[in-house]
Design a protein around this motif. Sequence first.
Motif, PDB file in Angstrom:
ATOM      1  N   LEU A 125       4.329   9.451  -8.017  1.00  0.00           N
ATOM      2  CA  LEU A 125       5.326   9.496  -9.080  1.00  0.00           C
ATOM      3  C   LEU A 125       4.662   9.619 -10.447  1.00  0.00           C
ATOM      4  O   LEU A 125       5.138  10.365 -11.325  1.00  0.00           O
ATOM      5  CB  LEU A 125       6.200   8.244  -9.024  1.00  0.00           C
ATOM      6  CG  LEU A 125       7.383   8.184  -9.993  1.00  0.00           C
ATOM      7  CD1 LEU A 125       8.353   9.321  -9.704  1.00  0.00           C
ATOM      8  CD2 LEU A 125       8.104   6.838  -9.880  1.00  0.00           C
ATOM      9  N   HIS A 126       3.543   8.927 -10.635  1.00  0.00           N
ATOM     10  CA  HIS A 126       2.798   9.048 -11.887  1.00  0.00           C
ATOM     11  C   HIS A 126       2.252  10.464 -12.061  1.00  0.00           C
ATOM     12  O   HIS A 126       2.283  11.028 -13.178  1.00  0.00           O
ATOM     13  CB  HIS A 126       1.652   8.027 -11.910  1.00  0.00           C
ATOM     14  CG  HIS A 126       0.779   8.162 -13.118  1.00  0.00           C
ATOM     15  ND1 HIS A 126       1.164   7.777 -14.380  1.00  0.00           N
ATOM     16  CD2 HIS A 126      -0.489   8.676 -13.247  1.00  0.00           C
ATOM     17  CE1 HIS A 126       0.193   8.022 -15.245  1.00  0.00           C
ATOM     18  NE2 HIS A 126      -0.831   8.570 -14.582  1.00  0.00           N
ATOM     19  N   ALA A 127       1.758  11.043 -10.973  1.00  0.00           N
ATOM     20  CA  ALA A 127       1.248  12.416 -11.050  1.00  0.00           C
ATOM     21  C   ALA A 127       2.383  13.393 -11.407  1.00  0.00           C
ATOM     22  O   ALA A 127       2.204  14.326 -12.205  1.00  0.00           O
ATOM     23  CB  ALA A 127       0.600  12.818  -9.718  1.00  0.00           C
ATOM     24  N   LEU A 128       3.575  13.148 -10.829  1.00  0.00           N
ATOM     25  CA  LEU A 128       4.733  13.998 -11.156  1.00  0.00           C
ATOM     26  C   LEU A 128       5.098  13.869 -12.629  1.00  0.00           C
ATOM     27  O   LEU A 128       5.332  14.876 -13.324  1.00  0.00           O
ATOM     28  CB  LEU A 128       5.923  13.603 -10.277  1.00  0.00           C
ATOM     29  CG  LEU A 128       7.261  14.276 -10.605  1.00  0.00           C
ATOM     30  CD1 LEU A 128       7.169  15.792 -10.395  1.00  0.00           C
ATOM     31  CD2 LEU A 128       8.370  13.681  -9.742  1.00  0.00           C
ATOM     32  N   HIS A 129       5.117  12.632 -13.148  1.00  0.00           N
ATOM     33  CA  HIS A 129       5.463  12.419 -14.554  1.00  0.00           C
ATOM     34  C   HIS A 129       4.452  13.072 -15.484  1.00  0.00           C
ATOM     35  O   HIS A 129       4.806  13.716 -16.480  1.00  0.00           O
ATOM     36  CB  HIS A 129       5.561  10.911 -14.822  1.00  0.00           C
ATOM     37  CG  HIS A 129       5.899  10.591 -16.245  1.00  0.00           C
ATOM     38  ND1 HIS A 129       4.917  10.334 -17.194  1.00  0.00           N
ATOM     39  CD2 HIS A 129       7.087  10.498 -16.890  1.00  0.00           C
ATOM     40  CE1 HIS A 129       5.485  10.085 -18.355  1.00  0.00           C
ATOM     41  NE2 HIS A 129       6.810  10.170 -18.199  1.00  0.00           N
ATOM     42  N   ALA A 130       3.171  12.914 -15.144  1.00  0.00           N
ATOM     43  CA  ALA A 130       2.123  13.510 -15.986  1.00  0.00           C
ATOM     44  C   ALA A 130       2.212  15.032 -15.974  1.00  0.00           C
ATOM     45  O   ALA A 130       2.042  15.698 -17.010  1.00  0.00           O
ATOM     46  CB  ALA A 130       0.750  13.054 -15.492  1.00  0.00           C
ATOM     47  N   GLN A 144       3.744  23.962 -16.993  1.00  0.00           N
ATOM     48  CA  GLN A 144       3.515  25.353 -16.600  1.00  0.00           C
ATOM     49  C   GLN A 144       2.298  25.509 -15.695  1.00  0.00           C
ATOM     50  O   GLN A 144       2.082  26.578 -15.132  1.00  0.00           O
ATOM     51  CB  GLN A 144       3.348  26.219 -17.855  1.00  0.00           C
ATOM     52  CG  GLN A 144       4.586  26.258 -18.733  1.00  0.00           C
ATOM     53  CD  GLN A 144       4.399  27.162 -19.932  1.00  0.00           C
ATOM     54  OE1 GLN A 144       3.329  27.711 -20.139  1.00  0.00           O
ATOM     55  NE2 GLN A 144       5.458  27.303 -20.724  1.00  0.00           N
ATOM     56  N   ALA A 145       1.501  24.442 -15.552  1.00  0.00           N
ATOM     57  CA  ALA A 145       0.326  24.502 -14.683  1.00  0.00           C
ATOM     58  C   ALA A 145       0.760  24.358 -13.224  1.00  0.00           C
ATOM     59  O   ALA A 145       1.913  24.061 -12.912  1.00  0.00           O
ATOM     60  CB  ALA A 145      -0.669  23.400 -15.059  1.00  0.00           C
ATOM     61  N   ASP A 146      -0.221  24.574 -12.318  1.00  0.00           N
ATOM     62  CA  ASP A 146       0.069  24.388 -10.898  1.00  0.00           C
ATOM     63  C   ASP A 146       0.385  22.924 -10.626  1.00  0.00           C
ATOM     64  O   ASP A 146      -0.158  22.018 -11.283  1.00  0.00           O
ATOM     65  CB  ASP A 146      -1.126  24.823 -10.051  1.00  0.00           C
ATOM     66  CG  ASP A 146      -1.356  26.331 -10.139  1.00  0.00           C
ATOM     67  OD1 ASP A 146      -0.363  27.051 -10.472  1.00  0.00           O
ATOM     68  OD2 ASP A 146      -2.490  26.768  -9.901  1.00  0.00           O
ATOM     69  N   PRO A 147       1.266  22.639  -9.672  1.00  0.00           N
ATOM     70  CA  PRO A 147       1.636  21.239  -9.393  1.00  0.00           C
ATOM     71  C   PRO A 147       0.459  20.481  -8.790  1.00  0.00           C
ATOM     72  O   PRO A 147      -0.462  21.077  -8.224  1.00  0.00           O
ATOM     73  CB  PRO A 147       2.792  21.390  -8.404  1.00  0.00           C
ATOM     74  CG  PRO A 147       2.567  22.698  -7.746  1.00  0.00           C
ATOM     75  CD  PRO A 147       1.956  23.586  -8.795  1.00  0.00           C
ATOM     76  N   PRO A 148       0.475  19.150  -8.882  1.00  0.00           N
ATOM     77  CA  PRO A 148      -0.607  18.349  -8.273  1.00  0.00           C
ATOM     78  C   PRO A 148      -0.647  18.550  -6.759  1.00  0.00           C
ATOM     79  O   PRO A 148       0.385  18.795  -6.122  1.00  0.00           O
ATOM     80  CB  PRO A 148      -0.229  16.911  -8.637  1.00  0.00           C
ATOM     81  CG  PRO A 148       0.711  17.030  -9.793  1.00  0.00           C
ATOM     82  CD  PRO A 148       1.433  18.324  -9.605  1.00  0.00           C
ATOM     83  N   ALA A 149      -1.855  18.440  -6.216  1.00  0.00           N
ATOM     84  CA  ALA A 149      -2.018  18.598  -4.766  1.00  0.00           C
ATOM     85  C   ALA A 149      -1.480  17.356  -4.068  1.00  0.00           C
ATOM     86  O   ALA A 149      -1.788  16.218  -4.448  1.00  0.00           O
ATOM     87  CB  ALA A 149      -3.491  18.809  -4.414  1.00  0.00           C
ATOM     88  N   ALA A 150      -0.659  17.548  -3.081  1.00  0.00           N
ATOM     89  CA  ALA A 150      -0.085  16.440  -2.325  1.00  0.00           C
ATOM     90  C   ALA A 150       0.426  16.986  -1.007  1.00  0.00           C
ATOM     91  O   ALA A 150       0.678  18.185  -0.854  1.00  0.00           O
ATOM     92  CB  ALA A 150       1.034  15.763  -3.106  1.00  0.00           C
ATOM     93  N   GLY A 151       0.554  16.099  -0.056  1.00  0.00           N
ATOM     94  CA  GLY A 151       1.077  16.499   1.228  1.00  0.00           C
ATOM     95  C   GLY A 151       2.390  15.801   1.524  1.00  0.00           C
ATOM     96  O   GLY A 151       2.873  14.960   0.769  1.00  0.00           O
ATOM     97  N   GLY A 152       2.975  16.166   2.638  1.00  0.00           N
ATOM     98  CA  GLY A 152       4.191  15.502   3.063  1.00  0.00           C
ATOM     99  C   GLY A 152       5.366  15.772   2.142  1.00  0.00           C
ATOM    100  O   GLY A 152       5.540  16.859   1.588  1.00  0.00           O
ATOM    101  N   LEU A 208       0.819  -1.203   0.000  1.00  0.00           N
ATOM    102  CA  LEU A 208       0.000   0.000   0.000  1.00  0.00           C
ATOM    103  C   LEU A 208       0.862   1.266   0.000  1.00  0.00           C
ATOM    104  O   LEU A 208       0.560   2.254  -0.683  1.00  0.00           O
ATOM    105  CB  LEU A 208      -0.924  -0.006   1.229  1.00  0.00           C
ATOM    106  CG  LEU A 208      -2.039  -1.055   1.221  1.00  0.00           C
ATOM    107  CD1 LEU A 208      -2.798  -1.046   2.551  1.00  0.00           C
ATOM    108  CD2 LEU A 208      -3.010  -0.782   0.070  1.00  0.00           C
ATOM    109  N   CYS A 209       1.952   1.200   0.787  1.00  0.00           N
ATOM    110  CA  CYS A 209       2.875   2.358   0.815  1.00  0.00           C
ATOM    111  C   CYS A 209       3.519   2.572  -0.559  1.00  0.00           C
ATOM    112  O   CYS A 209       3.620   3.701  -1.041  1.00  0.00           O
ATOM    113  CB  CYS A 209       3.945   2.118   1.869  1.00  0.00           C
ATOM    114  SG  CYS A 209       5.104   3.497   2.060  1.00  0.00           S
ATOM    115  N   LEU A 210       3.934   1.454  -1.203  1.00  0.00           N
ATOM    116  CA  LEU A 210       4.533   1.561  -2.530  1.00  0.00           C
ATOM    117  C   LEU A 210       3.532   2.091  -3.544  1.00  0.00           C
ATOM    118  O   LEU A 210       3.875   2.917  -4.410  1.00  0.00           O
ATOM    119  CB  LEU A 210       5.059   0.184  -2.963  1.00  0.00           C
ATOM    120  CG  LEU A 210       5.697   0.102  -4.351  1.00  0.00           C
ATOM    121  CD1 LEU A 210       6.905   1.015  -4.441  1.00  0.00           C
ATOM    122  CD2 LEU A 210       6.081  -1.346  -4.670  1.00  0.00           C
ATOM    123  N   LEU A 211       2.265   1.633  -3.445  1.00  0.00           N
ATOM    124  CA  LEU A 211       1.225   2.115  -4.354  1.00  0.00           C
ATOM    125  C   LEU A 211       1.012   3.616  -4.197  1.00  0.00           C
ATOM    126  O   LEU A 211       0.837   4.343  -5.191  1.00  0.00           O
ATOM    127  CB  LEU A 211      -0.074   1.360  -4.073  1.00  0.00           C
ATOM    128  CG  LEU A 211      -1.285   1.755  -4.932  1.00  0.00           C
ATOM    129  CD1 LEU A 211      -1.006   1.451  -6.417  1.00  0.00           C
ATOM    130  CD2 LEU A 211      -2.542   0.996  -4.478  1.00  0.00           C
TER     131      LEU A 211
END
Length: 440
Positions: free
Chosen positions: A47-52, A59-67, A38-41
């Motif tokens: 990582l997929h969101a970063l690649h996309a 140039q758009a705003d970065p994906p929402a994420a915490g930590g 689950l942690c790896l998922l």
Amino acid sequence: MRLWSRELWRLVLLAGLGALAGWPLSAPGLGLAVGLALCLLHHLRRLHALHAWLTHNPQADPPAAGGLWGELFDRLYRYQKGQRLTQSRLRSTLKRIQESSEAMRDSVVMLDRHGDLEWWNSAAARMLGLQAAHDRGQHVTNLIRDPRFVAYFNARDYRDPLTLPSPIDERLILQFQITLYGDDERLLMARDITRLHRLEQMRRDFVANVSHELRTPLTVLAGYLETFSSYVAENGADRLPPRFARGLSQMQEQTTRMQNLVNDLLLLSRLEIDQGGDDHTPLAMDALLESVRRDAEALSAGRQRITVEVEEARRLIGSEQEIRSAISNLAFNAVRYTPEGCQVTLRWKPHPQGACVEVEDDGDGIDPVHIPRLTERFYRVDKGRSAATGGTGLGLAIVKHVLLRHDARLEIESRPGRGARFRCVYPAARLAAPESVASA
């Protein structure tokens, strides 16, 4: 560091919960694996969101994420924003540079480290015939094929400019100057000096024509003055009033001085116009220096000691008339401008770049402030003294032009009270084997 600690505790927590969940089922290892999965998922989704984001719309705003991922997205976003601002400023600066280069009347061509064309302004396209559709990436010597430019480009000695006709219009005279910059890249600039070239040609033609026109009346005047002087000498100088005798003597002196001036002007004009090279032969410098020494002794009339030193056996390839003229001018200057009892030495010796002729004296010397201008026409360190010695002010100008025609240069070393040394440095390509070796 705090974010890494949180992520580590999150991993430990998920692993522990998975192990506890599998404990009642007697499969704590399976529960631990599920927790880690689950942690790896979670990390794979981030990582997929970063690649996309980086691939499709950076140039758009970065994906929402915490930590840790949220901090990474924010840092990447700030870095990209700074890079975009830097690139925008660089593009604006480059655009201003190109616009200012376009506004210049001189040609500007940027070459890479291999000499290939990268960019040029509209003046270069007009003067050199460069075409963006065909010539970008071509080597500059493929477009400017004059052998003199090719030699200038390959020599990598760009201290002095090169004057050549335009490759597309021989009526257009250009002055080329190359500057090294960056990673062995080159900036080629070409300036239209057609008008200056024509003015210089007019000046040379004017001096040559006037000198030719003056030669005939001066010859006639000198002839009649000599006839009058002979008549007076034969019939007794005491019959002529002293005022007339003094005037006749002064007219002869000034006529001789004018003839010397006209002869020097004609020689300078010939050196500037004639390409030369037809009469270049290996010269025995010991005999040549000895001949110049005898002429200098006749001019000195015993006032100075004149010696010859030969330390180089090789011969000099050049025009005997021109080389003799250059050395004679240096030797005669040493005789004219050194006090009685001084030593004048004519020397032929080896030099790290080939060989050299030195004319050295232990006279009064020259203030270093005058040295850069000594080869200018009619420049005199002491005008009154130069006029008294009968100099024309063209001797060192003649020396400079003779040396240029022989791929040589003039070096001057002098200090007040320490004498002067004039050194004519000839390259090794201008030297030939000694006559005994050549005949063997």
